[in-house]
Design a protein around this motif. Structure first.
Motif, PDB file in Angstrom:
ATOM      1  N   LEU A   1       0.806  -1.216  -0.056  1.00  0.00           N
ATOM      2  CA  LEU A   1      -0.191   0.115  -0.076  1.00  0.00           C
ATOM      3  C   LEU A   1       0.804   1.280  -0.063  1.00  0.00           C
ATOM      4  O   LEU A   1       0.540   2.340  -0.650  1.00  0.00           O
ATOM      5  CB  LEU A   1      -0.961  -0.025   1.057  1.00  0.00           C
ATOM      6  CG  LEU A   1      -1.935  -0.795   1.008  1.00  0.00           C
ATOM      7  CD1 LEU A   1      -2.775  -1.478   2.340  1.00  0.00           C
ATOM      8  CD2 LEU A   1      -2.981  -0.481  -0.033  1.00  0.00           C
TER       9      LEU A   1
ATOM     10  N   ARG B   1     -16.445   2.479  -1.309  1.00  0.00           N
ATOM     11  CA  ARG B   1     -16.414   1.533  -0.777  1.00  0.00           C
ATOM     12  C   ARG B   1     -16.141   0.143  -1.230  1.00  0.00           C
ATOM     13  O   ARG B   1     -15.371  -0.664  -0.871  1.00  0.00           O
ATOM     14  CB  ARG B   1     -18.045   1.091  -0.120  1.00  0.00           C
ATOM     15  CG  ARG B   1     -18.502   2.117   0.910  1.00  0.00           C
ATOM     16  CD  ARG B   1     -19.740   1.918   1.291  1.00  0.00           C
ATOM     17  NE  ARG B   1     -20.022   0.646   1.981  1.00  0.00           N
ATOM     18  CZ  ARG B   1     -20.260   0.703   3.176  1.00  0.00           C
ATOM     19  NH1 ARG B   1     -20.880   1.889   3.866  1.00  0.00           N
ATOM     20  NH2 ARG B   1     -20.601  -0.276   3.945  1.00  0.00           N
TER      21      ARG B   1
ATOM     22  N   GLU C   1     -12.355   0.152  -1.380  1.00  0.00           N
ATOM     23  CA  GLU C   1     -11.820  -0.665  -0.131  1.00  0.00           C
ATOM     24  C   GLU C   1     -11.829  -2.206  -0.284  1.00  0.00           C
ATOM     25  O   GLU C   1     -10.820  -2.575   0.294  1.00  0.00           O
ATOM     26  CB  GLU C   1     -12.734  -0.104   1.170  1.00  0.00           C
ATOM     27  CG  GLU C   1     -12.165   0.997   1.681  1.00  0.00           C
ATOM     28  CD  GLU C   1     -12.882   1.420   3.022  1.00  0.00           C
ATOM     29  OE1 GLU C   1     -13.953   1.555   2.855  1.00  0.00           O
ATOM     30  OE2 GLU C   1     -12.166   1.062   3.985  1.00  0.00           O
TER      31      GLU C   1
ATOM     32  N   LEU D   1      -9.073  -3.309  -2.097  1.00  0.00           N
ATOM     33  CA  LEU D   1      -7.640  -3.245  -1.519  1.00  0.00           C
ATOM     34  C   LEU D   1      -7.430  -4.244  -0.750  1.00  0.00           C
ATOM     35  O   LEU D   1      -6.327  -4.737  -0.497  1.00  0.00           O
ATOM     36  CB  LEU D   1      -7.728  -1.728  -0.948  1.00  0.00           C
ATOM     37  CG  LEU D   1      -7.373  -0.378  -1.724  1.00  0.00           C
ATOM     38  CD1 LEU D   1      -7.770   0.777  -0.965  1.00  0.00           C
ATOM     39  CD2 LEU D   1      -5.984  -0.637  -2.124  1.00  0.00           C
ATOM     40  N   ASN D   2      -8.698  -4.547   0.002  1.00  0.00           N
ATOM     41  CA  ASN D   2      -8.710  -5.704   0.999  1.00  0.00           C
ATOM     42  C   ASN D   2      -8.208  -6.910   0.113  1.00  0.00           C
ATOM     43  O   ASN D   2      -7.570  -7.908   0.782  1.00  0.00           O
ATOM     44  CB  ASN D   2      -9.965  -5.787   1.670  1.00  0.00           C
ATOM     45  CG  ASN D   2     -10.266  -4.644   2.921  1.00  0.00           C
ATOM     46  OD1 ASN D   2      -9.458  -4.041   3.086  1.00  0.00           O
ATOM     47  ND2 ASN D   2     -11.359  -4.448   2.899  1.00  0.00           N
TER      48      ASN D   2
ATOM     49  N   MET E   1      -7.783  -3.276   8.097  1.00  0.00           N
ATOM     50  CA  MET E   1      -8.066  -4.335   7.149  1.00  0.00           C
ATOM     51  C   MET E   1      -9.627  -4.178   6.867  1.00  0.00           C
ATOM     52  O   MET E   1     -10.120  -3.932   6.222  1.00  0.00           O
ATOM     53  CB  MET E   1      -7.804  -5.750   7.626  1.00  0.00           C
ATOM     54  CG  MET E   1      -8.286  -6.737   6.791  1.00  0.00           C
ATOM     55  SD  MET E   1      -7.107  -7.869   5.865  1.00  0.00           S
ATOM     56  CE  MET E   1      -8.165  -8.772   4.836  1.00  0.00           C
TER      57      MET E   1
ATOM     58  N   ASP F   1     -12.061  -2.171   7.546  1.00  0.00           N
ATOM     59  CA  ASP F   1     -12.819  -0.746   7.902  1.00  0.00           C
ATOM     60  C   ASP F   1     -14.429  -0.886   8.151  1.00  0.00           C
ATOM     61  O   ASP F   1     -15.059  -1.469   7.445  1.00  0.00           O
ATOM     62  CB  ASP F   1     -12.508  -0.048   6.741  1.00  0.00           C
ATOM     63  CG  ASP F   1     -10.986   0.325   6.517  1.00  0.00           C
ATOM     64  OD1 ASP F   1     -10.236   0.478   7.506  1.00  0.00           O
ATOM     65  OD2 ASP F   1     -10.418  -0.035   5.554  1.00  0.00           O
TER      66      ASP F   1
ATOM     67  N   GLY G   1     -16.934   0.275   7.536  1.00  0.00           N
ATOM     68  CA  GLY G   1     -17.728   0.957   6.551  1.00  0.00           C
ATOM     69  C   GLY G   1     -17.447   2.334   6.229  1.00  0.00           C
ATOM     70  O   GLY G   1     -17.787   3.050   7.349  1.00  0.00           O
TER      71      GLY G   1
ATOM     72  N   PRO H   1     -10.008   6.240   5.527  1.00  0.00           N
ATOM     73  CA  PRO H   1      -9.161   4.974   5.808  1.00  0.00           C
ATOM     74  C   PRO H   1      -7.895   5.083   5.067  1.00  0.00           C
ATOM     75  O   PRO H   1      -8.034   5.543   3.835  1.00  0.00           O
ATOM     76  CB  PRO H   1     -10.073   3.740   4.993  1.00  0.00           C
ATOM     77  CG  PRO H   1     -11.415   4.325   5.019  1.00  0.00           C
ATOM     78  CD  PRO H   1     -11.362   5.697   5.079  1.00  0.00           C
TER      79      PRO H   1
ATOM     80  N   ARG I   1      -5.681   3.463   3.593  1.00  0.00           N
ATOM     81  CA  ARG I   1      -5.118   2.771   2.550  1.00  0.00           C
ATOM     82  C   ARG I   1      -5.961   3.310   1.423  1.00  0.00           C
ATOM     83  O   ARG I   1      -5.510   3.544   0.241  1.00  0.00           O
ATOM     84  CB  ARG I   1      -5.410   1.160   2.625  1.00  0.00           C
ATOM     85  CG  ARG I   1      -4.382   0.498   3.604  1.00  0.00           C
ATOM     86  CD  ARG I   1      -4.930  -0.670   3.775  1.00  0.00           C
ATOM     87  NE  ARG I   1      -6.321  -0.799   4.322  1.00  0.00           N
ATOM     88  CZ  ARG I   1      -6.792  -2.025   4.534  1.00  0.00           C
ATOM     89  NH1 ARG I   1      -6.422  -3.240   4.245  1.00  0.00           N
ATOM     90  NH2 ARG I   1      -8.189  -2.007   5.054  1.00  0.00           N
ATOM     91  N   LEU I   2      -7.088   3.696   1.506  1.00  0.00           N
ATOM     92  CA  LEU I   2      -7.915   4.206   0.470  1.00  0.00           C
ATOM     93  C   LEU I   2      -7.452   5.440   0.260  1.00  0.00           C
ATOM     94  O   LEU I   2      -7.551   6.164  -0.813  1.00  0.00           O
ATOM     95  CB  LEU I   2      -9.679   4.244   0.801  1.00  0.00           C
ATOM     96  CG  LEU I   2     -10.381   4.782  -0.026  1.00  0.00           C
ATOM     97  CD1 LEU I   2     -10.484   3.821  -1.240  1.00  0.00           C
ATOM     98  CD2 LEU I   2     -11.808   4.616   0.411  1.00  0.00           C
TER      99      LEU I   2
END
Lengths: 215, 211
Positions: free
Chosen positions: A146, A202, A205, A208-209, B1, B3, B5, B22, B24-25
């Protein structure tokens, strides 16, 4: 920490502002403030070549990234065509830098859609999953993945979103348009644009996970 | 990891470029909008060339398109008005140089004589029809007021010719060669009773010079 403190201040300030300039505008290119860029737009409209160059350097890379989410590898050609159009019609443009961003994005989008129509193609997510560039080496940990997320990788991830979500996120984050301008550009309501962007983030996200999970 | 929401407000702020949400985002969005590498500006020269070209060209199609889009009717009306006005100006303007030019060219051979005659015989008129006025000076006093006088037709026609500019275009050919028999004939045809006058008009210069 001073930096963090500064960030917090910026955050508060920008939170108060309705139109927060996108982060790439806070660069060191000399002419970066919105008012200055308004003047640059006026000068370019009146035929100042240096002003036009400044605008090109400010806007083109973002425009190119946005167009790439629509047409993939043909983005360079499409964006170049858009700039020919912009160069020709800028004398008739009337507005500030925000309006100019919206105007150029509109032109680029139309060019991209024309291009897709002409080649009878649907907008493609050009980057296959396995092609996510600059993937960290297997021995790197997820955190470094990341940290070292390149622009290319980030754009590839965004391009994997549903098209409307990807487009909205690109227009807002990369091109730097506000929700209203994006809504106008896409012919949607601002609320719908915000909802789609929210969903897109979202989903990003989740992507990314997935990326971080050990394979 | 995991998050909890991303809420809508935070999402909106992230979309505005605020360093929030977040991490990473946020890092992903920051990477997506990072400063561009130089190779992304390859098309700069082409764009600048297009910009220069657009400067050197005359006002281009978009302007016309805009004009046409906004008010084609207004533009057409304006165009017609301009054309009509130009025609009117040209019409009036053509009358003015006609008599002057004719007078000059007409009297060029015998300028001093006719002028002196005119001033001597009928000083109150500045007409170029010196002989007619000379022949019938009294009728000039009541020229167009009594157009019904047939006997005065020569002078009457001339008298009408002078005050009415619109007829001077017609008078032009007769002016251009008034001393030639053809003009006299034409005038005689137009007003038969003026045959004598026409004839007298034909040798007019001689008569003038004689007198």
């Amino acid at each position: 920490m001073p930096l963090r403190h500064k960030c917090r201040i910026i955050s508060q300030v920008s939170h108060a502002e309705e139109l927060h300039p996108p982060p790439w505008l806070a660069g060191d290119a000399g002419v970066t403030r919105s008012e200055d860029l308004d003047a640059v737009v006026r000068a370019a409209r009146n035929g100042d070549e240096d002003a036009f160059r400044t605008l090109y350097r400010q806007i083109h890379p973002r425009l190119l990234r946005y167009v790439r989410t629509l047409v993939g590898e043909d983005a360079e050609d499409v964006t170049s065509e858009a700039w020919l159009h912009i160069a020709r019609d800028i004398a008739f443009f009337d507005g500030d830098i925000d309006g100019f961003r919206g105007w150029t994005a509109t032109i680029a989008r139309h060019r991209a859609l024309d291009h897709l129509r002409h080649h009878k193609r649907r907008p493609v997510h050009h980057t296959p999953v396995g092609e996510l560039p600059e993937q960290p080496a297997p021995d790197d940990t997820e955190t470094t993945a990341l940290d070292s997320l390149s622009t290319q990788a980030a754009l590839s991830l965004i391009a994997r979103l549903p098209r409307d979500q990807a487009e909205i996120i690109m227009l807002r984050v990369v091109v730097g348009l506000d929700a209203k301008t994006v809504a106008r550009l896409l012919g949607k309501r601002p609320g719908a644009v915000r909802t789609a962007a929210h969903r897109g983030l979202r989903r990003l996200e989740h992507l990314l996970n997935d990326l971080e999970r050990p394979r | 990891m995991n998050d909890p929401g991303l809420d809508r407000d935070t999402a909106e702020r992230m979309l505005r470029g605020e360093p929030t949400g977040p991490p990473r985002l946020a890092a992903l969005l920051a990477a997506a909008s990072s400063e561009p590498p130089a190779e992304e500006l390859d098309g700069e020269q082409a764009a600048l060339a297009a910009f220069r070209r657009a400067r050197t060209l005359p006002p281009t199609q978009p302007h016309w398109r805009r004009l046409a889009g906004l008010g084609s009717k207004a533009a057409m009306t304006g165009l017609l008005l301009i054309l009509a006005g130009g025609a009117a100006v040209a019409a009036t303007a053509q009358h003015l140089p006609g008599p002057f030019g004719n007078r000059h060219s007409h009297h060029a051979p015998t300028p001093t004589i006719s002028d002196t005659l005119r001033t001597r015989t009928s000083p109150r008129t500045s007409s170029h029809r010196a002989p007619d006025q000379h022949a019938e000076p009294r009728k000039q006093t009541t020229p167009a007021a009594h157009p019904a006088h047939p006997g005065h037709s020569p002078s009457a026609t001339h008298g009408e010719n002078q005050p009415h500019p619109t007829k001077k275009t017609k008078a032009k050919p007769s002016n251009s060669n008034p001393h030639k028999p053809a003009t006299g004939a034409a005038r005689g045809a137009a007003a038969p009773t003026s045959g004598a006058g026409g004839r007298s008009g034909a040798p007019r210069p001689a008569g003038e010079s004689l007198e």
